[in-house]
Design a protein around this motif. Structure first.
Motif, short mmCIF file in Angstrom:
data_model
loop_
_atom_site.label_atom_id
_atom_site.label_comp_id
_atom_site.label_asym_id
_atom_site.label_seq_id
_atom_site.Cartn_x
_atom_site.Cartn_y
_atom_site.Cartn_z
N PHE A 71 -6.71 4.85 2.13
CA PHE A 71 -5.96 6.10 2.31
C PHE A 71 -4.51 6.00 1.83
O PHE A 71 -3.76 6.97 1.90
N ALA A 72 -4.10 4.81 1.38
CA ALA A 72 -2.71 4.64 0.93
C ALA A 72 -2.56 5.24 -0.46
O ALA A 72 -3.52 5.25 -1.23
N PRO A 73 -1.35 5.69 -0.79
CA PRO A 73 -0.13 5.68 0.03
C PRO A 73 0.05 6.93 0.87
O PRO A 73 1.07 7.07 1.55
N TYR A 90 8.34 8.92 11.49
CA TYR A 90 9.34 7.85 11.60
C TYR A 90 8.75 6.48 11.34
O TYR A 90 9.47 5.52 11.18
N LYS A 93 7.56 4.57 8.71
CA LYS A 93 7.51 4.55 7.24
C LYS A 93 7.02 3.20 6.72
O LYS A 93 6.98 2.98 5.51
N ILE A 94 6.74 2.28 7.57
CA ILE A 94 6.50 0.90 7.14
C ILE A 94 5.15 0.36 7.53
O ILE A 94 4.55 -0.43 6.83
N MET A 95 4.67 0.74 8.69
CA MET A 95 3.44 0.12 9.18
C MET A 95 2.22 0.86 8.69
O MET A 95 2.09 2.07 8.86
N THR A 96 1.28 0.10 8.14
CA THR A 96 -0.06 0.63 7.90
C THR A 96 -1.02 -0.54 7.85
O THR A 96 -0.66 -1.64 7.42
N GLY A 97 -2.22 -0.31 8.35
CA GLY A 97 -3.23 -1.36 8.34
C GLY A 97 -3.05 -2.39 9.44
O GLY A 97 -3.67 -3.45 9.41
N GLN A 98 -2.22 -2.07 10.43
CA GLN A 98 -1.95 -3.04 11.50
C GLN A 98 -2.43 -2.53 12.85
O GLN A 98 -2.48 -1.33 13.08
N GLN A 157 4.37 -2.45 5.09
CA GLN A 157 3.94 -1.48 4.07
C GLN A 157 2.53 -1.78 3.55
O GLN A 157 2.16 -1.35 2.46
N ASN A 167 -2.71 -6.23 3.53
CA ASN A 167 -3.98 -5.58 3.19
C ASN A 167 -4.00 -5.08 1.74
O ASN A 167 -4.71 -4.13 1.42
N PHE A 177 4.80 6.96 18.13
CA PHE A 177 5.56 6.40 17.02
C PHE A 177 4.67 6.19 15.80
O PHE A 177 5.02 6.58 14.67
N LEU A 195 0.82 -1.21 0.00
CA LEU A 195 0.00 0.00 0.00
C LEU A 195 0.85 1.26 0.00
O LEU A 195 0.48 2.26 -0.60
N ARG A 211 -0.99 6.88 6.51
CA ARG A 211 -0.91 5.58 7.19
C ARG A 211 -1.95 5.49 8.29
O ARG A 211 -2.21 6.48 8.99
N ILE A 268 3.84 4.27 22.00
CA ILE A 268 3.34 3.50 20.86
C ILE A 268 2.52 4.39 19.93
O ILE A 268 2.72 4.40 18.71
N VAL A 285 -1.52 -2.87 16.87
CA VAL A 285 -0.50 -3.28 17.83
C VAL A 285 -1.20 -3.65 19.14
O VAL A 285 -1.91 -2.82 19.70
N PHE A 336 -6.01 0.80 3.54
CA PHE A 336 -6.12 0.49 2.11
C PHE A 336 -6.62 1.70 1.32
O PHE A 336 -6.04 2.08 0.30
#
Lengths: 269, 269, 269, 269
Positions: free
Chosen positions: B174-176, B244, B246-251, A257, A261, B239, A223, B179, B236, B253, B172
């Motif tokens: 709102f990407a890219p 910073y 740059k990698i997580m989206t749709g997850q 990334q 999803n 972050f 994504l 996040r 959490i 924690v 999904f």
């Protein structure tokens, strides 16, 4: 605020790729880093680059003696250990099970499981008491391969599923003194993960297989549309390794990334 | 390194409890914070405490007009928005379905779903363009109740499952550019989550229900053996809200002190 | 409707416990069953009980030669194979990592991983073409230990996580011809899973460890309040192994009497 | 062995599509089926087709009075209820959040959440005592949309996440007397799920949106390469609804033809 100010952080498999990127980030967050890597050549280069300030050691995570030597060197140099970040791994070259020669299966299985899973178990066993003394943390590396198919071949995938569950159990056994979490990356730019010797693929790197297809696939499917660097993973590992994580244990953070999803029906072009 | 240096961060439901703790942490990480809360009294107290430097607004996340007013005020004061942290929520008082009067079901359902789910959807709709302009981020609050039973009653639990899946889909859509991630706490010390008006429980707080049992249960069951404060959740959220990540989206924690990995057979005493 | 009418179903690890219960159920659903077990004694007893109608073979799932011999015998006797149910496994005796002697780690790791994971991989490799010829199915056994802590020790837990991910990948590699799914039991009455030889626990069975505590724990914690028998698992395995499953592949079914949704705060007494 | 021999099974939303296919299968497994559907026209047609032997009722699952009337009719006709299968649902037309008119959000949210979530809650409340009297079962319908993005729009997706968690909690509250599980289909041939009235899409069916793209996408992405029919889902629902399921509760079975394990890098062509 430096997350790891004054902390000693060991990165196993830290000689290149993900591990080295994470180690550099931890250093930027104030940690004294220690790097253990199996490659004599990588260790030599890093010693040259980082100088005598940083402890860089050659050693094999699947060998108790090497881990014990590393432990002794850390105690001598720093007198303590606050966090252990496990970043070693071997890839299986994405070879389908049906194309794997039956007589190579035993060797392939042991080679990859020993590095990708037993290495973490042995490290946990050898370094626990040091971590416990400082209410420290472990961060292990799994993969989106643990969550869905086609993130590797069968053996690599199985090892990553093993690590995901190992994180649960180590967190349980090491609580409340030591927090244990995992990180599950999808793809990493310039991954140095090598292929298996047992299939004659140890000169291959994960990022070679097949390179252009991988890059363009990742950019189109993920994504966020970029292939993150090792350093980009640094902030997640550093947070989980730090004293500022007072809540998470036994969890794996998926850092993909948005790959899991990704579009089904829609193209988002 | 301050994670949110120069960023404008809106915390909806930020007038107390988790939201306020997270907002304070974001401020310590360099953010200009904006707080939206439905409680006139909490807003009054916070304005007094935080002074004219911080924008604190009264408003209801389930009302588009209130969100639009908040958007206008943010633009006027700060000219931009970098992150939206959703922390509002109502608890359902843990009342079992079979003890919920049938004639209260409709009211209970709407009351809790509108705040806990629709509030996030409307916020996402109203603030997206501001977030997009800065490659910003959303962080939504779900709960361990989304993952396993007995984290609340049926309605609360269902809302938290809804948020968990909403995170997938918003990431999904709102990407890219933006996040979107979630945080799933287990228990929070002094939670100010109120019970539902539709059951006459709006004077109850989550942390009242039943207070001592909750504290001692949480200490004995959670692996890290402490009930974390709102502020403990700050790192959490900060972050995930920051550039910073740059990698997580749709997850999502899970920040649960190990509750989902609690003992089965063994006592760890 | 008999789910497996006319089908030939191989149950590896079918000499006792879960595997035998599942095999008996498959037979009741119309299958010709074939049983492979490593124990000479169990094989002898079963041959006596089941008579010459049923093919019962001694063999070790970790040895390609034994699997090849089994394959040849099946072809000779039945001329085809419709489903492979993997039910073998070793338990690790729940020994905490910190109490496992360092010099036993290598042996323990290989012993349990070879049976619990490599055995499935080799079976998949050896029997795929037979299954493919009949649009057949594989059903592998993992455990709730793959999902949360304290379902075993670290090594057992890691093997079960490996199987969970293996199911994903085998389903992917074997599609569309062969469906591959998993079953994750919690506890099983009279489980015959033995402990590891490498720790001198091979005379122990899972159901011995510690027997009364386990029974009463399971009854009190699991929502359905009973410890299911091997036979109780039969209908799930039989469905997944049958031609009537046209939709599921790559999934693991958690069959846990509600253990993963057990009470947190409430006692349901 | 007929799974549902002598059982009375109510299928809500059973007038067409998935629900009707499942109902037909349950009948083939020996059940007396009862169908409740909101569409007067579908009810009329089904009465004509099925004759006076089968109780087919018009009613709205979001209205307590309609559910009470259904309960009374079941008691009068059959004197008992063994299983409740929830199959109603509305689709949201896959309209992206940013294209949903702000002034339609409230109506859209309530319309879809009331049918897809509150309908199950109310049914659970109204029918529990009948199910309890027979140690019965509930089976609710969620979707792969609960697990990953792009299985619908934001509101549909959120409702399906809500149902996934609702299954956990209902299983907990109804144990040990009534087992509660979910099924999560991916795509269904000729799905009759209609779009939302609040967006003027109530003449649209899920399978219309966009039909050819959906079919060819599903065939290419799903591992088993077919779009299953409603009837194909029957065996899973029937098993979970039957007395032969003695172990599963609080779980959702993903029945997705392998969609969640679809290819990433590889084409399997």
């Amino acid at each position: 605020m430096q997350l790891l100010n004054g902390d000693v952080v060991l990165v196993t498999g830290g000689g290149s790729g993900l591990g080295l990127g994470v180690a550099r980030h931890c250093r930027a967050e104030g940690a004294e880093i220690v790097i253990l890597d199996v490659s004599t050549e990588k260790v030599r280069q890093l010693k040259e680059e980082l100088g005598p300030e940083v402890l860089v050691m050659q050693g094999d995570v699947t060998k108790v003696d090497d881990l014990q030597a590393c432990r002794a060197a850390i105690l001598e140099r720093h007198g303590k250990l606050n966090a252990l970040i496990g970043a070693q791994g071997i890839f299986d070259g994405n070879v389908p099970l049906l194309q794997t020669p039956v007589d190579r299966m035993d060797g392939l299985f042991d080679e990859i499981f020993h590095v990708n899973v037993k290495g973490y178990l042995l490290s946990a066993r050898i370094f626990f008491d040091l971590l416990q003394a400082n209410n420290g943390a472990m961060v292990l590396t799994t993969s989106t391969a643990a969550y869905a198919a086609d993130g590797g071949g069968v053996v690599y995938t199985a090892t990553k599923g093993a690590v995901r569950s190992l994180v649960n159990q180590l967190a349980f056994e090491f609580a409340p003194d030591v927090r244990v979490n995992g990180v599950a990356p999808a793809g990493i730019a310039n991954s140095q993960l090598r292929g298996p010797r047992s299939l004659g693929l140890d000169e291959q790197k994960q990022s070679d297989i097949p390179k252009d297809a991988f890059l363009s696939m990742f950019r189109s499917l993920s994504l966020l549309q970029d292939l993150p660097t090792p350093e980009d993973h640094g902030p997640i590992y550093a947070f989980l390794a730090s004293r500022y994580n007072k809540i998470m244990t036994g969890q794996t953070v998926v850092a993909d990334q948005g790959l899991l999803n990704r579009p089904v029906l829609h193209s988002r072009g």
